[in-house]
Structure formats: structure tokens, C-alpha cells
Design an enzyme around this catalytic site. Structure first.
Site, PDB file in Angstrom:
ATOM      1  N   GLN A   1     -52.525 -23.740-104.581  1.00 10.64           N
ATOM      2  CA  GLN A   1     -53.946 -24.076-104.555  1.00 10.64           C
ATOM      3  C   GLN A   1     -54.738 -23.340-105.630  1.00 10.64           C
ATOM      4  OE1 GLN A   1     -55.799 -24.862-100.529  1.00 10.64           O
ATOM      5  NE2 GLN A   1     -54.018 -23.719 -99.825  1.00 10.64           N
TER       6      GLN A   1
ATOM      7  N   ARG B   1     -56.785 -31.948 -97.952  1.00  9.81           N
ATOM      8  CA  ARG B   1     -58.093 -31.916 -97.278  1.00  9.81           C
ATOM      9  C   ARG B   1     -58.102 -32.908 -96.113  1.00  9.81           C
ATOM     10  NH1 ARG B   1     -58.696 -27.491 -98.065  1.00  9.81           N
ATOM     11  NH2 ARG B   1     -56.635 -27.688 -98.981  1.00  9.81           N
TER      12      ARG B   1
ATOM     13  N   ASP C   1     -58.856 -12.290 -99.966  1.00 12.54           N
ATOM     14  CA  ASP C   1     -58.598 -13.693 -99.654  1.00 12.54           C
ATOM     15  C   ASP C   1     -58.565 -14.504-100.950  1.00 12.54           C
ATOM     16  OD1 ASP C   1     -58.217 -15.994 -98.213  1.00 12.54           O
ATOM     17  OD2 ASP C   1     -60.303 -16.205 -97.603  1.00 12.54           O
ATOM     18  N   GLU C   2     -57.933 -15.675-100.924  1.00  8.94           N
ATOM     19  CA  GLU C   2     -57.864 -16.585-102.079  1.00  8.94           C
ATOM     20  C   GLU C   2     -57.391 -15.845-103.325  1.00  8.94           C
ATOM     21  OE1 GLU C   2     -58.110 -19.591-101.478  1.00  8.94           O
ATOM     22  OE2 GLU C   2     -59.646 -20.030 -99.985  1.00  8.94           O
TER      23      GLU C   2
ATOM     24  N   LYS D   1     -54.975 -19.095 -92.536  1.00 12.41           N
ATOM     25  CA  LYS D   1     -55.049 -17.818 -93.248  1.00 12.41           C
ATOM     26  C   LYS D   1     -56.279 -16.993 -92.863  1.00 12.41           C
ATOM     27  CE  LYS D   1     -57.347 -19.540 -97.424  1.00 12.41           C
ATOM     28  NZ  LYS D   1     -58.590 -18.836 -97.159  1.00 12.41           N
ATOM     29  N   THR D   2     -57.429 -17.663 -92.674  1.00 11.81           N
ATOM     30  CA  THR D   2     -58.642 -16.918 -92.300  1.00 11.81           C
ATOM     31  C   THR D   2     -58.455 -16.252 -90.938  1.00 11.81           C
ATOM     32  OG1 THR D   2     -59.984 -18.505 -93.537  1.00 11.81           O
ATOM     33  CG2 THR D   2     -61.133 -17.071 -91.998  1.00 11.81           C
TER      34      THR D   2
END
Length: 728
Positions: free
Chosen positions: A249, A600, A218-219, A31-32
């Protein structure tokens, strides 16, 4: 080309034309990369001026990474897009425009410690019992109102049941009055005042809507109502708002994050394009399958299935320990084995847990094995006492009305200004509606104190005025050095002459270095103080930590990745947490928390629990986590000690030597969430104080509750008909 290496969905996200856009980005889906490439595409291919683009995220670390990636793509140019955290962005516009709302532009920013001090002052003034209503709970309640964009006048007190939330609503207006008297804002104020500014001052709203043609967030799943309102207000004119997030998330509900924002976006922005990023570049297929099966049982989510071109990888390893010591021993042995046999560095492994209290036993085991570790989420540099003390001198020098900082330093180091004298001055200030600094200045003239006490205060005021002059007219670094010396702080530490005091002196030297670097970057002293207040917990993660094993809560691990991940304490009562058992929304968040922990891991995932566990000073017998039932048996192996049962139920596979053999057990009782005595509810006992319901048995006429109270009381079994318990 810029977009050559993108997959089809990433490319579609980058090339999307004007109009609202949701990018539903699964864990590890890049995504980044999508956000930064989209920014670069807008500038290079569409000719959008960099200063007309705003990108917002949550932490300084994430914002820094985004800036660096964009810089590498674009190279050095005369201007750059505005990439910032929510709080930093709001701070910048408030510094420039808050006077339009009648608030001074040189306001101080109160961190969590300052806020707690102020809440305690307000509660004392209102004669609120701190035993019945813990100040932290009151502060959390006030924060919750601000996250929902509610000012004191917006709250209907009659609609709130008796308890912490009602008391927080009553304290809220007094707390805000004291903030204004101190010319200060807290973290949440930075957001709500910015939204208020954009909502009520048309000139400011038009200015920023004209400036920002494209807004990216973002997020997005972590935004609260106030943050979402900010994004909407910045997108009124152009509607070119792109939000990137993953409802699976969303794990910060406890601090105001509202996953519903992601669900409501399409309704609030008609014509929204939705693109799903489902290809994962991080984990093996087995890890993704385990994570996906856990989270797909949630109802409140956008359906998606993560997949990867990576190998299937190792199965998930499950271990059921006798107790928490056995669990920690097993984890340590596996870590040593991976380090020696697989050549895996300690910092490429991580131990994750649901609550901070779980780290102690793990730390003991690691020390016995001589494994270096670091517990993340500990005390930040700018939160250390000596650093906060000296920063308080600087803050008062710039803003004398900052009463919280002033109280911190007025008699530290000790200069003979006692609590009795200060209480008399504070009483006078409350009656005259004055900030503390004015009362101190008038102490001698108004004969509030004895001559000796008044002279000591006058000497302190004179010293602070000299510091203020130095800060405004001289070098900020020289002013800082003078404060450390002339205040007597350095002499106090030298006199102590201990290892701890030497360490504190070193921290003050590091503070000088930090200010020097800030000055070199042409920041003002006010900007430096702002930056120290806005450092987030996640930003304290050290980049150069090779050879050091990280330990952290599941909430702290989002955004990170490791070759091997150990999740300990997978038990009903810990993960999912006991407080979630009676609340469907909280229970779904616990599933998301488990999903975040699983994803993770790049190559190996180890999960464990214990038959019995001593935690919070009491022994609990937790059942294995319900979430383990979701993991398909063909991708999980049981490596528990010989002779142990596997402790949970598989609905998909019979027993075998290589897959879990489970004994069916019943679901834990889940009381109606409307009951004030449901599992996870908080109750007030007349003798034991506040406690949390861990279990219940019997009917309403003969109900018995198992309640966990704070030390020294611990776990108690109480018959409801014999004791008056107040729901909180």
C-alpha cells in the site's frame, strides 16, 4: 480481557516484549486495532506510564481515531500517551527548542500557497524563466530534497543533469534564506529541522530518548527518509520501536514516500521481530484474490497472501465502454440499481479514478441522474481566499516579519498602496537585507515613496500594530472580530452584496466559531494558527455525508472502505499512468495503487475502461490496462455491451459466456529508462513548452514521438531530427 478477540498474529503483535518490531499489516487486517491495543497493553499490563509512549501517524483523522480508541479502552485518566501526526509532533518540539539552532520560536508556518508565492519571488529575484521551469516543479524539487534530508549545502550541483531538479537545487538556498528572513518554516522544514535538532543538540536528543520508552509508527510504508531518520533518532536509547505498515500500500512515492524504509528496517535494527497480519476482515475472498494477483507481480515486496473467513462473494464486474460518456452512463445506472434494489446508500459506494481530470464526465452524468455527489480533494476551508486573508492578518500581527502574509494583505482590501510603491519598498529591502515590514516602516523616513503613498503605508502599519497589541493583550476572538471590521474586509463584502460575498461572510463567521472553540480548549492564538496550517486533505472528508456519493482519486481513498467500489479508466496510460511506463519503480507503484483501490471494496467491485477517451482536451485510444490480465477469469464477469470485444488477454481461461473472452495483444513498447525520450519523459519544445512523451516509433535515426503538451497545443507527433527538444 483486552486481547480476547484478537487472532493469533494480532495477539503476538500486542504482546511482543521489548525490542524492534515490524507488523506487516495487509489491507483490512485490523492494524489500527493492533496499535491501540498494544498501547493499552503497555499501560495496563506492563505498567508503562502513558507519557512514555509515542505513537505517530500521518493525518489528523488517523491520529484522532487512534486517540479515541485508546481512550475508550483506558477510560479517563490523568495522563495519556502522546499520539500525533509527524508534523504536529515536530512542530511541538520545535516550538520549544528550535532556538538552540538559532531560529526564532515564534516562526510562522507556510502552507502550499504561501510556499508557491515565495518560490515565485525567489525565481523572480534570480531571473529564472517560469515558462521553462514552472514554479510548482521547482517547489516539488525542493520538497524532494527535504524529504531526502538534504539541506542546500548537501547537494552536489555538478552531479545533477540540466533540468528542473538542477534548477530547484539552485533556487533552494535562496528560498531557505527568504524563509528565515520571514521567520517562517514550510511543512517539510518542520520535519528536517526537528531531525537536525535531535541530531545536533545532544541535550534535546537525550531528553526525548529518556521520555519515550516506546515509539510506534503507523503507515510506515509512507515514510520518507527524513521521517525514518526521526524515528531512528527517537529510538536510540530503548530501541523499542514498533512500525506498522504494508509495502503493498505504498502509493505516495511522488511526495517522497520510500517503500525501501520497510525493507531496510531489519538491517537498521538488528534482532527485529517480523509479524504478518494476513487475515482480512473487510472484503470478500474474490476481491482479495483479484487484488492479490495484481500486486504479487511486483518484485519489491514482502510476500503475503490475504485471506478471509468472509464469503467468496460476487465476481468482479468488467465493462468496456465505447467512450468516457458511455462509461459514466454505465456507472450511474449501476449505482441507481444498487441504491434501489439492494438498498445501498450512495455514501456506501464510491467512484475512484487515477487523475482528477477524469471526474468531470462522471460529474456530468451524476447531475443528469440527480445523484448527489461530493468530489474529495477540493478546496479546504482554511485554503479559501477570505479565510486565508484574515488568517494572514492574524499571522502578521503575531509575526510582522512574515513577508508572504504581509504582501497578501497590505493592499487588500484596497487602501491605495499600489504595486509600484510596494516594488520600490521591496527593492530597498533586498538591497538592505531587511524584511518587508522594516522597509514599510522606513518608507517615509527614507523618502522611498511620495508623501501620499508613505502616509497610506504609515496608516496601515499603525492599524497592524493595534491588531498586534489586541492579539497579545486582549481576547483572541475579539481581536479577530476587530480585524474583520477595522481592516475593511467585512465592509468590502457587504458592498459587493452578491451570493458569493454572502457565502464568504458566512465563512468568516465560521472562522470566528473555530477560534472560539479553540479558545475554549485553552489553546493560544499561535496554537490555533498552527492547527489551521496542519489540516491535511484527507481530514476534510465529512463524517456526516449520508446519501452523498463520494468521488475521489485512488491516492485519496487509502484508509477508507465502501460496500461497492467503481474504478473507472482502467487503461494503459491512465492506470497504469503513462508516466510510469518507462520506470520500473513507478510501474510497481501503479500496481500498488490498483491494489489499494480494489481493497477499498467490501462486497462488490466494478472495473471499466473505454475504447476512446477525450481527456486533457484531446482524444486518446488507450488499450485496456495490463493489470486486468492478472485477475483470474473465474472470478470476473464481462458485462460489456453486446457485440463489443472484451479487449484484453486472459492466459488462464478459454472464452465463455460467463467469463472474459479476450483477444491477445502485444505488450506496449517500453523504451529504455535511460533514454531521455522514453514514454513518460518530460521534454521542452521551443514553441509548445513542456510536454510528456505518450508514444514513440522508429529507431534512433528516425525517431518520432507522440507528445502531449498543455493547452492549447494538445497532442503532437514530432520527428526528433527536425526539432530541438530539451529533456527535463
Amino acid at each position: 480481557m483486552l486481547t480476547d478477540s484478537l487472532n493469533p498474529q494480532q495477539l503476538q503483535s500486542v504482546l511482543h516484549a521489548d525490542g524492534p518490531l515490524i507488523v506487516v499489516a495487509g489491507a483490512g487486517s485490523g492494524k489500527t486495532r493492533v496499535i491501540t491495543t498494544r498501547i493499552a497493553h503497555l499501560i495496563q499490563e506492563k505498567g508503562i506510564a502513558p507519557e512514555r509512549i509515542l505513537a505517530i501517524t500521518f493525518t489528523n483523522k488517523a491520529a484522532g481515531e487512534m486517540k479515541e480508541r485508546v481512550r475508550k479502552i483506558l477510560g479517563h485518566s490523568s495522563s495519556s500517551p502522546w499520539i500525533s501526526t509527524f508534523h504536529s509532533f515536530c512542530l511541538r518540539i520545535l516550538r520549544r527548542h528550535i532556538s538552540a539552532l538559532g531560529y526564532p520560536g515564534d516562526f510562522a508556518i507556510y502552507d502550499s500557497q504561501d510556499q508557491l508565492s515565495l518560490v515565485k519571488q525567489c525565481m523572480k529575484k534570480m531571473s529564472v524563466n517560469v515558462e521553462a521551469f514552472p514554479p510548482k516543479s521547482i517547489l516539488n524539487g525542493i520538497s524532494g530534497f527535504k524529504n531526502d534530508y538534504l539541506f542546500p549545502g548537501d547537494i552536489d550541483l555538478d552531479s545533477l543533469p540540466y533540468g528542473n531538479k538542477l534548477k530547484a537545487a539552485q533556487v533552494y538556498p535562496v528560498y531557505q534564506e527568504h524563509l528565515k528572513k520571514n521567520s517562517a518554516l514550510d511543512f517539510d522544514d518542520l520535519l528536517i529541522w526537528a531531525v537536525k535538532l535531535l541530531s545536533e543538540v545532544q541535550e534535546v536528543s537525550e531528553m526525548y530518548n529518556d521520555r519515550f520508552q516506546y515509539v510506534l509508527a503507523d503507515e510506515f510504508q509512507d515514510t520518507n527518509k527524513t521521517q525514518y531518520q526521526l524515528l531512528k533518532l527517537l529510538s536510540i536509547k530503548h530501541r523499542n520501536v514498533c512500525v506498522v505498515g504494508d509495502d503493498d500500500q505504498s502509493i505516495y512515492r511522488w511526495r517522497g514516500a520510500n517503500v525501501e524504509n520497510l525493507m531496510h528496517f531489519e538491517k537498521d535494527f538488528p534482532g527485529t521481530t517480523v509479524i504478518k497480519l494476513e487475515e482480512n476482515y473487510r472484503s470478500t475472498q474474490n476481491i482479495l484474490k483479484a487484488a492479490g494477483e495484481v500486486v504479487k507481480e511486483n518484485n519489491n515486496r514482502k510476500p503475503k497472501t490475504l485471506w478471509t473467513k468472509n464469503e467468496d462473494g460476487e465476481p468482479i464486474v468488467y465493462y468496456r465502454a465505447e467512450d468516457e460518456v458511455d462509461e459514466a452512463r454505465n456507472v450511474c445506472e449501476r449505482i441507481v440499481k444498487l441504491n434501489r434494489q439492494e438498498n445501498l446508500s450512495f455514501n456506501d459506494m464510491a467512484v475512484l479514478y487515477r487523475t482528477n481530470a477524469q471526474s468531470r464526465v462522471m460529474e456530468d452524468a451524476l447531475r443528469r441522474k440527480n445523484i448527489q455527489y461530493q468530489v474529495y480533494g477540493g478546496l479546504k476551508f482554511y485554503a479559501r481566499k477570505e479565510v486565508k486573508d484574515i488568517l494572514s492578518y492574524l499571522r502578521v500581527a503575531l509575526n510582522p516579519e512574515d513577508s508572504v502574509s504581509l504582501k497578501r494583505i497590505v493592499n487588500y482590501p484596497a487602501r491605495g498602496i499600489g504595486k509600484t510603491s510596494l516594488d520600490k519598498v521591496e527593492t530597498y529591502c533586498d538591497q538592505a537585507d531587511l524584511p518587508l515590514i522594516q522597509g514599510l516602516r522606513q518608507a517615509e523616513e527614507k523618502r522611498l515613496l511620495s508623501t501620499a503613498a508613505a502616509k497610506k503605508i504609515a496608516a496601515f502599519i499603525e492599524m497592524m500594530e493595534a491588531f498586534a497589541e489586541k492579539c497579545k493583550a486582549g481576547s483572541p476572538v475579539d481581536a479577530l472580530r476587530e480585524i474583520i471590521e477595522r481592516s475593511g474586509y467585512n465592509a468590502m463584502l457587504q458592498k459587493e452584496n452578491t451570493i458569493e460575498s454572502q457565502s464568504r461572510q458566512e465563512n468568516l463567521q465560521e472562522l470566528i466559531s473555530a477560534l472560539e472553540q479553540s479558545v475554549e480548549q485553552r489553546n493560544t492564538l499561535q496554537e490555533f494558527l498552527d492547527s489551521t496550517a496542519l489540516v491535511a486533505d484527507i481530514d476534510s472528508l465529512e463524517e456526516d455525508s449520508r446519501g452523498i456519493l463520494p468521488l475521489m482519486t485512488l491516492h485519496s481513498c487509502k484508509g477508507l472502505e465502501f460496500a461497492a467500489v467503481f474504478i473507472i479508466g482502467m487503461e494503459d496510460g491512465l492506470l497504469p499512468h503513462g508516466s510510469s511506463m518507462s520506470d520500473p519503480a513507478q510501474y510497481e507503484e501503479e500496481r500498488r495503487l490498483c491494489y489499494v483501490g480494489f481493497t477499498r471494496a467490501r462486497k462488490m467491485l466494478f472495473v471499466s475502461n473505454a475504447r476512446r477517451r477525450k481527456i486533457y482536451g484531446s482524444v486518446f485510444n488507450y488499450s485496456p490496462s495490463q493489470f486486468l490480465l492478472s485477475i483470474p477469469s473465474e472470478i470476473m464477469v464481462n458485462e460489456s455491451a453486446v457485440g463489443q470485444d472484451r479487449g484484453f488477454t486472459s492466459q488462464s481461461s478459454p472464452s465463455s459466456s460467463s467469463s472474459p473472452s479476450y483477444a491477445i495483444r502485444s505488450q506496449p513498447e517500453k523504451a529504455s529508462s535511460s533514454s531521455p525520450y522514453s514514454i513518460g519523459s518530460k521534454l521542452l519544445h521551443p514553441s509548445f513548452g513542456t510536454g510528456v512523451v505518450m508514444n514513440r516509433e522508429g529507431n534512433e535515426d528516425d525517431l518520432k514521438l507522440e507528445i502531449f503538451f498543455k493547452r492549447p497545443h494538445g497532442k503532437k507527433k514530432i520527428a526528433l531530427k527536425h526539432v530541438k527538444l530539451i529533456p527535463l
